[in-house]
Every structure is written in structure tokens, then in C-alpha cells.
Write an enzyme that holds these catalytic residues in place. Structure first.
Site: not given
Length: 218
Positions: A49, A118
Site C-alpha cells: 500500500h 484500491e
């Protein structure tokens, strides 16, 4: 996994440890990885991430650098990205090179875990956030590019989403790089079961496994 013992098939369960890049810094993650191997975990996965889920978590180190350190600090556990999105923040040609290098360092213990991403992490490059069907189509094309580059051949690619010009990966692992793909839903299974070596289930639903196995090539 099953193992035959005394004429019977005995189910074997592998236990994994998640290295949470949102909750710990890079040095701590390497220490946790070593400790998890020492405690007997079979594999370790690491989130990839750019931002933590919550600002209070306070961490987001670069997963690939940390995994390279983990590969050198451990000797037995399997390693996997959980998961990398090879479409917006990373070009698939770059992911193919990173995965090959990490597999060399890990001596065959690495699996490339991929997903459609995402918005939290991918928006940072300013390319917008495509709809889910477009993201899945992008991921399918990205897997094709990664597979092609992992052959060691010179690759030229021009399709709907990506272009690759005269690219070759020079340091390739003898073992190759298995690809796991995160799926949820019938369309994702239909698209990715023929493309991936492993299923990454994002929900604890047994039908994901049975549907994946039914759709995967024999």
C-alpha cells in the site's frame, strides 16, 4: 494440501503470517518476519500500500524493499505480495522485473500476488480510478505482459491499456514466478482462473475455491 501416510490421505494445513505495512515500519516488519519463521509459520504475506487504511496506523513503507530484506533474513517461509496492483501505480513491466528479482533473492519462495487495486493506494499517480470491469480487463492484460517478460524473451506489446517497447528481464529465477490473483465474484473467477496459478480469496467462501477449480485449465 494433502499428504499420503500409511495408505490414507491426510489433510495438511499451512499457517501464514501477515506483515502489515500499515501498522509497522520497515525494520520492525523484517524482525516480525524472522520471528514468525522461527515460530513455525509456513508462509508470510505482505500488503503493498501507498497509504495506511487509517491515518492513526501511521505507516506505509515500500513493500518490495521490505520483502527483499525479508528474503535475505529468512530461509524457509514462503513469501507473497498481498496484493500488488500492476496497472496504475505500477506498470506491469516494472512489476515483472521486481517479481523476478525478488524470486532470485528468495530462491524460489516467492509468489506474486496480484489484484485490481484500491483507490486509496492507486489514486496517488493522478490517473483516475477506472470502473471495476475496466480494472479487471487491465489486470488481465497486465498478467499477460508479466508472463511474457518472465520467459526472458524480448517483448513488444501494444494493446488497449499498456505499451511495452523492446523490454527484456535479464535476471530471471530458475523456478519461475507463480502468480496468485485476488478474486471476489463470478466474473472475476471467469476472467482470472485461466490466468493465475493460485486463488487469493478475499472472502471466506468455499464456493470461491470450487468455482475457481472448475474454471481453471485442466
Amino acid at each position: 494440501m494433502t499428504e499420503r501416510q500409511g495408505g490414507y490421505c491426510v489433510a495438511m494445513t499451512n499457517f501464514g503470517y501477515t506483515l502489515m505495512t500499515e501498522q509497522s515500519g520497515p525494520r520492525e516488519l523484517v524482525r516480525y518476519a524472522v520471528a514468525a519463521e522461527d515460530l513455525g509459520f509456513d508462509f508470510e504475506v505482505m500488503s503493498d500500500h501507498y497509504s495506511p487504511w487509517l491515518t492513526e496506523q501511521g505507516h506505509a513503507p515500500y513493500a518490495w524493499t521490505v520483502l527483499g530484506a525479508v528474503a535475505q533474513a529468512t530461509s524457509r517461509v514462503g513469501l507473497m505480495t498481498y496484493v500488488t496492483c500492476p496497472t496504475l501505480r505500477y506498470h506491469p513491466a516494472v512489476v515483472a522485473q521486481k517479481a523476478a528479482t525478488l524470486q532470485v533473492l528468495a530462491e524460489g519462495r516467492f509468489t506474486l500476488g496480484l489484484g485490481s487495486g484500491e483507490n486509496l493506494n492507486e489514486h496517488v499517480v493522478g490517473e483516475g480510478w477506472p470502473a471495476i470491469q475496466d480494472r479487471q480487463d487491465m489486470l488481465a492484460e497486465a498478467v499477460e505482459i508479466i508472463r511474457a517478460l518472465h520467459t526472458g524473451d524480448l517483448v513488444d506489446h501494444r494493446r488497449e491499456y499498456f505499451q511495452v517497447d523492446s523490454a527484456r528481464i535479464w535476471d530471471l529465477p530458475d523456478e519461475g514466478v507463480d502468480i496468485g490473483i485476488a478474486v471476489a465474484g463470478e466474473r472475476a473467477i471467469e476472467v482470472f482462473a485461466p490466468l493465475g496459478d493460485h486463488l487469493i480469496g478475499v472472502e471466506p467462501k468455499p464456493e470461491l475455491v470450487s468455482d475457481w477449480n472448475a474454471a481453471a485449465p485442466a
